[in-house]
Design an enzyme around this catalytic site. Structure first.
Site, PDB file in Angstrom:
ATOM      1  N   ASP A  12      -1.334  -1.928  -9.475  1.00 16.17           N
ATOM      2  CA  ASP A  12      -1.883  -2.986  -8.633  1.00 16.17           C
ATOM      3  C   ASP A  12      -2.993  -3.702  -9.406  1.00 16.17           C
ATOM      4  O   ASP A  12      -3.981  -3.089  -9.798  1.00 16.17           O
ATOM      5  CB  ASP A  12      -2.443  -2.372  -7.350  1.00 16.17           C
ATOM      6  CG  ASP A  12      -2.797  -3.416  -6.303  1.00 16.17           C
ATOM      7  OD1 ASP A  12      -2.510  -4.606  -6.536  1.00 16.17           O
ATOM      8  OD2 ASP A  12      -3.357  -3.037  -5.262  1.00 16.17           O
ATOM      9  N   ASP A 107       1.328  -9.325  -8.034  1.00 14.85           N
ATOM     10  CA  ASP A 107       0.275  -8.489  -8.610  1.00 14.85           C
ATOM     11  C   ASP A 107       0.456  -6.994  -8.417  1.00 14.85           C
ATOM     12  O   ASP A 107      -0.448  -6.219  -8.726  1.00 14.85           O
ATOM     13  CB  ASP A 107      -1.089  -8.909  -8.044  1.00 14.85           C
ATOM     14  CG  ASP A 107      -1.181  -8.704  -6.539  1.00 14.85           C
ATOM     15  OD1 ASP A 107      -0.135  -8.611  -5.874  1.00 14.85           O
ATOM     16  OD2 ASP A 107      -2.311  -8.628  -6.034  1.00 14.85           O
ATOM     17  N   GLU A 108       1.609  -6.550  -7.933  1.00 15.25           N
ATOM     18  CA  GLU A 108       1.810  -5.110  -7.802  1.00 15.25           C
ATOM     19  C   GLU A 108       3.289  -4.758  -7.905  1.00 15.25           C
ATOM     20  O   GLU A 108       4.169  -5.559  -7.599  1.00 15.25           O
ATOM     21  CB  GLU A 108       1.214  -4.566  -6.505  1.00 15.25           C
ATOM     22  CG  GLU A 108       1.835  -5.118  -5.248  1.00 15.25           C
ATOM     23  CD  GLU A 108       1.284  -4.459  -3.990  1.00 15.25           C
ATOM     24  OE1 GLU A 108       1.106  -3.215  -3.972  1.00 15.25           O
ATOM     25  OE2 GLU A 108       1.048  -5.181  -3.002  1.00 15.25           O
TER      26      GLU A 108
END
Length: 367
Positions: A12, A107-108
């Protein structure tokens, strides 16, 4: 039960959009920064860095409110093309260690490194190598969690944020989840958390004291999942071809929509956009339910849903009327959406084969 051989990493990025903007503009470093919309046009914060969070700023907050909390806050308009490029660079790093990658957002992502030959198949060392490589080549930090399944890996990645690594080994699972707060369980929102508190359920250990039947009585269909997650059990595989579970649209208004009449007037525009988005999906998606959402002047949000298999205006009228009955007042945001059934999923236990075929024909216009 959890597979003893599975090694999952959840990566993350820390304050992703804000981190990229700060990386690219040295003048922003060390200052409270948020990425979001214009505070004078009802903009909303997408994300913010930790100096901004110190003042109570958070994602989904109105930009105007964020500025009141932090007058020195710098709000940068989002540049999603840039963020997508950075995300692709990070995924190129992931691919050096495994081909089993499930992106959750820009983003993860989950990585299954159960059979990776890197670092003698040490998931911990792989996770640390990824973190160092992202820092070195991309110029931002990421946090990572290592665990035997997706649920625990995601919990672990948040354990030592920002720029942290946390590992839960198979031998540590039982003790770890016993003391894990229920609010850490994915799907436990504010309403469910309040209900659990009223039942004196504060940790996963407390949930373990309830039977499957009791959990289902208190929490409906979510009860079965709570039974397993509270024991650290999650057999979901990392899915490299991620499929959608819903499709929705919403709009934040420059001027509040004060009455139900105005709400319903806005429905035509929202419904047109929703139909456009659904039409762009592949033919294996079917509608399995409908939902509507409203956010009021005080930023309280309410939503409701109903059964439905088509995007008929009357269904959404009924949902908005239901929301109006629950709370009357000017709306700063309205949204509608549909839950999706994926006919490409490996199991559809609620459909008989002939129903499956008929549903697909209807979706493809061949009925």
């Amino acid at each position: 039960m959890t597979s003893p051989t599975r090694k999952i990493i959840h990566v993350d990025c820390d304050c992703f959009y804000a981190a990229v903007e700060t990386r690219d503009d040295k003048s922003l470093r060390g200052r409270p920064v948020a990425v979001g919309g214009d505070p004078h046009r009802r903009g909303v914060i997408a994300t913010c860095n930790y100096p901004a969070r110190h003042f109570g700023v958070h994602s989904a907050m109105a930009s105007s409110q964020a500025l009141r909390l932090c007058p020195d806050l710098i709000i940068v308009p989002p540049n999603f093309d840039k963020y997508r490029k950075v995300s692709a660079q990070i995924h190129d790093i992931f691919k050096r260690y495994t081909s089993l990658i499930e992106p959750l957002s820009l983003d993860e992502a989950y990585l299954d490194v159960s059979h990776s030959e890197q670092f003698e198949n040490s998931a911990t060392r792989i996770a640390e190598a990824i973190r160092q490589e992202v820092r070195k080549t991309i110029g931002i930090t990421v946090s990572a969690g290592v665990a035997p399944n997706k649920f625990l890996a995601k919990v672990a990645s948040d354990w030592r944020k920002p720029d942290g690594l946390f590992v839960i080994t198979p031998a540590q699972v039982d003790d770890f989840v016993a003391s894990l707060p229920v609010k850490r369980i994915s799907g436990v929102g504010r309403v469910t958390a309040e209900k659990m508190a009223n039942l004196n359920l504060h940790t996963c250990g407390d949930l373990q004291g309830l039977s499957r039947l009791a959990l289902s009585q208190h929490f409906g269909s979510f009860g079965e999942r709570l039974y397993h997650l509270s024991r650290g059990e999650d057999n979901r595989p990392v899915q490299t071809g991620r499929r959608r579970k819903s499709v929705s649209v919403e709009r934040t208004y420059d001027k509040d929509q004060p009455t139900l009449k105005e709400w319903l007037r806005e429905l035509d525009t929202l419904l047109e956009k929703l139909k456009e988005r659904f039409a762009r999906l592949d033919q294996n998606y079917l509608i399995s339910g409908l939902t509507a959402k409203v956010k009021y002047q005080d930023f309280v949000s309410l939503s409701c849903d109903k059964a439905g298999t088509d995007l008929d205006r009357a269904h959404f009228e009924a949902l908005l009327e239901q929301l109006w009955e629950r709370r009357q007042g000017p709306a700063r945001l309205l949204g509608i959406g549909a839950r999706l059934r994926d006919m490409k999923a490996p199991q559809q236990p609620d459909l008989f084969p002939e129903e499956w075929d008929r549903a697909l024909r209807q979706r493809r216009g061949k009925s």
